[in-house]
Design a protein around this motif. Sequence first.
Motif, mmCIF file in Angstrom:
data_model
loop_
_atom_site.group_PDB
_atom_site.id
_atom_site.type_symbol
_atom_site.label_atom_id
_atom_site.label_comp_id
_atom_site.label_asym_id
_atom_site.label_seq_id
_atom_site.Cartn_x
_atom_site.Cartn_y
_atom_site.Cartn_z
ATOM 1 N N ALA A 36 0.814 -1.219 0.000
ATOM 2 C CA ALA A 36 0.000 0.000 0.000
ATOM 3 C C ALA A 36 0.844 1.265 0.000
ATOM 4 C CB ALA A 36 -0.930 -0.009 1.204
ATOM 5 N N SER A 183 -9.705 -3.274 7.718
ATOM 6 C CA SER A 183 -10.484 -2.042 7.919
ATOM 7 C C SER A 183 -10.839 -1.390 6.594
ATOM 8 C CB SER A 183 -9.683 -1.031 8.752
ATOM 9 O OG SER A 183 -9.324 -1.589 9.987
ATOM 10 N N ASN A 184 -10.293 -1.925 5.505
ATOM 11 C CA ASN A 184 -10.482 -1.311 4.192
ATOM 12 C C ASN A 184 -11.213 -2.236 3.227
ATOM 13 O OD1 ASN A 184 -9.236 1.487 3.996
ATOM 14 N ND2 ASN A 184 -7.598 0.361 5.013
ATOM 15 N N MET B 1 -9.640 4.332 6.419
ATOM 16 C CA MET B 1 -11.062 4.550 6.707
ATOM 17 C C MET B 1 -11.911 3.908 5.621
ATOM 18 S SD MET B 1 -13.131 8.013 7.204
ATOM 19 C CE MET B 1 -13.714 7.853 5.543
ATOM 20 N N ALA B 2 -12.906 3.197 6.025
ATOM 21 C CA ALA B 2 -13.715 2.483 5.038
ATOM 22 C C ALA B 2 -14.976 3.279 4.733
ATOM 23 C CB ALA B 2 -14.082 1.121 5.592
ATOM 24 N N VAL B 6 -18.638 0.283 0.638
ATOM 25 C CA VAL B 6 -18.176 -1.101 0.685
ATOM 26 C C VAL B 6 -18.702 -1.838 1.915
ATOM 27 C CG1 VAL B 6 -16.126 -0.740 -0.702
ATOM 28 C CG2 VAL B 6 -15.991 -0.411 1.753
ATOM 29 N N LEU B 7 -19.581 -1.199 2.666
ATOM 30 C CA LEU B 7 -20.148 -1.886 3.817
ATOM 31 C C LEU B 7 -21.073 -3.006 3.363
ATOM 32 C CD1 LEU B 7 -20.952 1.065 6.233
ATOM 33 C CD2 LEU B 7 -19.427 -0.843 6.685
ATOM 34 N N HIS B 45 -11.253 -0.498 -7.138
ATOM 35 C CA HIS B 45 -11.321 -1.459 -8.226
ATOM 36 C C HIS B 45 -12.497 -2.401 -8.017
ATOM 37 C CE1 HIS B 45 -8.673 -3.363 -5.203
ATOM 38 N NE2 HIS B 45 -9.217 -4.497 -5.601
ATOM 39 N N VAL B 106 -14.078 -2.416 -4.438
ATOM 40 C CA VAL B 106 -13.138 -2.993 -3.500
ATOM 41 C C VAL B 106 -12.014 -1.993 -3.232
ATOM 42 C CG1 VAL B 106 -11.535 -4.886 -3.085
ATOM 43 C CG2 VAL B 106 -13.621 -5.305 -4.385
ATOM 44 N N GLY B 107 -11.541 -2.000 -1.988
ATOM 45 C CA GLY B 107 -10.362 -1.204 -1.648
ATOM 46 C C GLY B 107 -10.750 0.135 -1.064
ATOM 47 N N GLY B 108 -10.430 0.344 0.198
ATOM 48 C CA GLY B 108 -10.790 1.586 0.855
ATOM 49 C C GLY B 108 -9.592 2.477 1.135
ATOM 50 N N TYR B 109 -8.429 2.141 0.572
ATOM 51 C CA TYR B 109 -7.216 2.885 0.937
ATOM 52 C C TYR B 109 -6.693 3.748 -0.206
ATOM 53 C CZ TYR B 109 -2.541 3.900 2.650
ATOM 54 O OH TYR B 109 -1.405 4.540 3.051
ATOM 55 N N LYS B 238 0.628 6.757 -1.366
ATOM 56 C CA LYS B 238 -0.178 5.548 -1.512
ATOM 57 C C LYS B 238 0.153 4.889 -2.844
ATOM 58 C CE LYS B 238 -3.783 7.203 1.513
ATOM 59 N NZ LYS B 238 -5.205 7.255 1.822
ATOM 60 N N THR B 239 0.318 3.578 -2.806
ATOM 61 C CA THR B 239 0.724 2.877 -4.023
ATOM 62 C C THR B 239 -0.269 1.785 -4.384
ATOM 63 O OG1 THR B 239 2.028 1.224 -2.828
ATOM 64 C CG2 THR B 239 3.171 3.246 -3.486
#
Lengths: 201, 247
Positions: A36, A183-184, B1-2, B6-7, B45, B106-109, B238-239
């Motif tokens: 990440a 968490s993500n 943080m989500a 996506v919940l 994504h 998908v993906g919350g970051y 962020k990558t």
Amino acid sequence: MPIVSRGFKGKRRGEGPSDRVPPGQYLTDDFPVLSAGPTPHTPVDQWDFTITGEVDELTRWTWDEFRALPSETFTVDIHCVTKWSKLDTVWEGVRLDTLLERVETAVDYATAYCDGGYTTNVPLADLAGGRAWVVYGYDGELLDPEHGGPARLLVPHLYFWKSAKWVRGLRLTATDEPGFWESNGYNLYGDPWREQRYWGD
Amino acid sequence: MAGAAVLGRLTWRVATVLDVRPETARAKTLVLGVDGWPGHRAGQHLDVRLTSEDGYQAQRSYSIASAPRQDRLELTVERIDDGEVSPYLAGDDLREGDRFEVRGPVGGYFVWRSDAAGDVLLVAGGSGIVPLMAMVRQRAEETSPVPTRLLYSARSWDDVIYRDELERLAGAGFEPLFTLTRSQPAGWTGYARRVDASLLGEVAPTPPAATFVCGPTPFVEAAASALVGLRHPPERIKTERFGPTGG
């Protein structure tokens, strides 16, 4: 019944033994990297491994102490949530059992913490019984920083994000606390054979 | 943080191809209608699942190219010749009305929030532009004033995905910069070298509030390491990496 995609035939069917490739996965010979953030580079003289949290006393190994622990070379299959699986990967490292036998605790969960701030949660039961390691060797070489060196957690029976790169220790906790990907949007447990990729799977 | 998007459980939904747009010789954009799509955030994504007539299935993940919207979304897929899913999605046969399944977002970051303060640096290698384009498009749609600089590395001008749109969006705080590493058109005035510390030092002399890097693993590894070497705080970088396999 899922809908059929017109004209799709698929070319990788039957590739790999079905008892070793979990649902939704495909085989690769490469070793893709997923992170990440930037890759940390921790010199081994600044590295240690610590077990902390709900323990009677904090346990810590320096790099030299860690390397002096009984180790083993072993072969396992790994499964990444991004769909690739890689069979027969060869690692060298220390069983978590060897580390955990030094620790007195009454709790059931662990959070692995890492250089770069990454965390992931794993039930202690999944770290015991010869199913999890802290590894420093891959395929006969020292583990490359890109792949988690100097040392990473390896829990091959769970999706590979649980095998935290650049691991520096475990924090033992009374409850199962979601780590970074957990968490993500990613599954709290992450069993590839039950295809537990995301929340609610 | 989500995010709320996506919940809950992610279910497979039917995606119908509404349009196919060629982007480059190898990349196509698929405009999809997805019933019940919960919306997404720029940078996320989704998973694609193809099913053959005899029930065989293959899944892959693809970044979402479009700005957040409820009723339709766009994927840009680059064809990998020995791949299994990308030759179908980015091949010559896929057409309007074709259907497959998607699950996400998908993906919350690796996400950009348009209400986040501070300037942004986007660094793209090849098809790594796709999730960054969702951010660029959202910024434009919301007429966000956030200063945003894009450094996009491609082999040649013909390999630059979205190049007309990127040039059209330039201005109002958005600055697309291109580096063409293999060949350059006559009269090229942009960069013509690999993304390294010296190039990143020119493009981002001071660390931005947020940096997003996306591309093949060696590209991301080199760019992120160079930024850290330039004293950009690692936690602001962020990558997202595309493995050498996939497809």
